[in-house]
Structure formats: structure tokens, C-alpha cells
Scaffold this motif. Structure first.
Motif, mmCIF file in Angstrom:
data_model
loop_
_atom_site.group_PDB
_atom_site.id
_atom_site.type_symbol
_atom_site.label_atom_id
_atom_site.label_comp_id
_atom_site.label_asym_id
_atom_site.label_seq_id
_atom_site.Cartn_x
_atom_site.Cartn_y
_atom_site.Cartn_z
ATOM 1 N N ALA A 144 0.844 -1.204 0.000
ATOM 2 C CA ALA A 144 0.000 0.000 0.000
ATOM 3 C C ALA A 144 0.873 1.246 0.000
ATOM 4 O O ALA A 144 0.609 2.199 -0.728
ATOM 5 N N ARG A 145 1.940 1.241 0.811
ATOM 6 C CA ARG A 145 2.849 2.385 0.858
ATOM 7 C C ARG A 145 3.530 2.572 -0.499
ATOM 8 O O ARG A 145 3.657 3.697 -0.994
ATOM 9 N N PHE A 146 3.968 1.476 -1.100
ATOM 10 C CA PHE A 146 4.637 1.536 -2.403
ATOM 11 C C PHE A 146 3.673 2.068 -3.457
ATOM 12 O O PHE A 146 4.040 2.899 -4.281
ATOM 13 N N ALA A 147 2.424 1.611 -3.408
ATOM 14 C CA ALA A 147 1.415 2.060 -4.370
ATOM 15 C C ALA A 147 1.162 3.557 -4.200
ATOM 16 O O ALA A 147 1.036 4.288 -5.175
ATOM 17 N N MET A 148 1.085 4.026 -2.959
ATOM 18 C CA MET A 148 0.864 5.448 -2.698
ATOM 19 C C MET A 148 2.036 6.267 -3.225
ATOM 20 O O MET A 148 1.853 7.329 -3.807
ATOM 21 N N ARG A 149 3.249 5.773 -3.028
ATOM 22 C CA ARG A 149 4.438 6.486 -3.511
ATOM 23 C C ARG A 149 4.430 6.577 -5.034
ATOM 24 O O ARG A 149 4.634 7.646 -5.593
ATOM 25 N N THR A 150 4.191 5.459 -5.695
ATOM 26 C CA THR A 150 4.205 5.432 -7.167
ATOM 27 C C THR A 150 3.054 6.276 -7.711
ATOM 28 O O THR A 150 3.182 6.877 -8.765
ATOM 29 N N ALA A 151 1.939 6.325 -6.981
ATOM 30 C CA ALA A 151 0.794 7.116 -7.434
ATOM 31 C C ALA A 151 1.079 8.607 -7.228
ATOM 32 O O ALA A 151 0.648 9.428 -8.021
ATOM 33 N N LYS A 152 1.788 8.930 -6.158
ATOM 34 C CA LYS A 152 2.073 10.330 -5.854
ATOM 35 C C LYS A 152 3.037 10.954 -6.865
ATOM 36 O O LYS A 152 2.872 12.098 -7.244
ATOM 37 N N PHE A 153 4.040 10.195 -7.313
ATOM 38 C CA PHE A 153 5.066 10.760 -8.198
ATOM 39 C C PHE A 153 4.480 11.295 -9.507
ATOM 40 O O PHE A 153 4.723 12.440 -9.850
ATOM 41 N N PRO A 154 3.695 10.510 -10.266
ATOM 42 C CA PRO A 154 3.140 11.037 -11.525
ATOM 43 C C PRO A 154 2.178 12.205 -11.257
ATOM 44 O O PRO A 154 2.175 13.180 -11.988
ATOM 45 N N VAL A 155 1.396 12.106 -10.201
ATOM 46 C CA VAL A 155 0.444 13.167 -9.874
ATOM 47 C C VAL A 155 1.202 14.451 -9.549
ATOM 48 O O VAL A 155 0.841 15.522 -9.988
ATOM 49 N N GLY A 156 2.301 14.322 -8.784
ATOM 50 C CA GLY A 156 3.110 15.482 -8.421
ATOM 51 C C GLY A 156 3.717 16.139 -9.647
ATOM 52 O O GLY A 156 3.768 17.357 -9.767
ATOM 53 N N LYS A 157 4.170 15.304 -10.609
ATOM 54 C CA LYS A 157 4.789 15.836 -11.832
ATOM 55 C C LYS A 157 3.740 16.546 -12.687
ATOM 56 O O LYS A 157 3.982 17.601 -13.232
#
Length: 37
Positions: free
Chosen positions: A22-35
Motif C-alpha cells: 500500500a505504501r509503495f502504491a501510494m508512492r508510485t501514485a504520488k510521483f506522476p500526480v506530483g509531476k
């Protein structure tokens, strides 16, 4: 009591793995959204 202990012993690694995923998914989801944002 023994049955509960065995269940928790088997379930704990599964729970930790789920939390890690779940943490890994949140991290990977946050990166594209942040960009994009």
C-alpha cells in the motif's frame, strides 16, 4: 489461545506485506500526480 496465536503468527507477515504494498502504491501514485500537478 493457541489457535489465535497461530493465526496471528501466519497473518502478521501478510498484513505487513499488504501495508508495504500500500505504501509503495501510494508512492508510485504520488510521483506522476506530483509531476502533472
Amino acid at each position: 489461545m493457541l489457535r489465535e496465536a497461530s493465526i496471528s503468527r501466519e497473518f502478521t507477515p501478510v498484513l505487513q506485506n499488504a501495508i508495504a504494498m500500500a505504501r509503495f502504491a501510494m508512492r508510485t501514485a504520488k510521483f506522476p500526480v506530483g509531476k502533472k500537478g
